[in-house]
Scaffold this active site. Structure first.
Site: not given
Length: 154
Positions: A64, A126, A130
Site C-alpha cells: 500500500h 487506513y 491495515q
C-alpha cells in the site's frame, strides 16, 4: 493542515494517489529481510522519478502506498516503471527467488489506484492500520475454523 501544491518551472500540481499492488499469485513473500530490501528499492525508484512517498506499508502479500506523482508522469507508466525495475532489482539482490518466480516477474500484472482528493489523512490512517486489522481478521477466522472443525468431528 494546509494543502500544499508542488511546482516546477511552468506548472503547479497536487496529484496524490493511493496505490495497491501485490506479488504474482499473491504469494506471501514480503516479510523479514526481504521487506526491508523491497522497501529500500521502492523508495530509491520513487525518488529517482521525483515521486514522493507520503505513506507506505509492506504487507506479507501486497504493498500500500500513498504517493504524490508529478503531473508530467502518467500513473500507469509510473507503475510499469516501478514494478518492472523493482522486479529486476529484487531478483538481483535475492537470486533464490528466481526459482519461485519464473520469467523474472515478481509483481502481478494488475494494480489498484485511486485519487486521494481531500481525504488524505483518512487514507494515511487506513494504510498504517491495515496490518492490525488483517491480524485481527486472521485471528477471528482461525478461531471460527477451530470451532467448526470441532463440530464436524462429532
Amino acid at each position: 493542515m494546509g494543502i500544499k501544491a508542488q511546482s516546477s518551472a511552468h506548472i503547479k500540481w497536487l496529484c496524490k494517489y493511493h496505490i495497491v499492488f501485490s506479488p504474482k499469485y499473491r504469494r506471501k513473500v514480503i516479510f523479514n529481510k526481504i521487506s526491508s530490501s523491497i522497501g529500500e528499492i521502492l523508495r530509491y525508484l520513487c525518488k529517482y522519478k521525483g515521486v514522493e512517498i507520503i505513506e507506505g506499508h509492506l504487507m506479507p502479500n501486497n504493498v500500500h502506498m500513498l504517493v504524490s506523482i508529478p503531473s508530467k508522469i502518467c500513473v500507469s507508466s509510473f507503475m510499469g516503471y516501478l514494478k518492472g525495475k523493482s522486479s529486476l532489482m529484487i531478483f538481483d539482490r535475492h537470486a533464490n527467488l528466481k526459482y519461485k518466480f519464473g520469467n523474472r516477474k515478481f509483481w502481478a500484472e494488475r494494480f489498484y489506484d485511486t485519487t486521494v482528493g481531500l481525504n488524505e489523512a483518512s487514507i494515511q490512517k487506513y494504510i498504517r492500520e491495515q496490518e492490525k486489522s488483517d491480524l485481527i481478521l486472521d485471528k477471528l477466522s482461525s478461531k471460527n475454523m477451530k470451532t467448526s472443525s470441532r463440530g464436524k468431528s462429532k
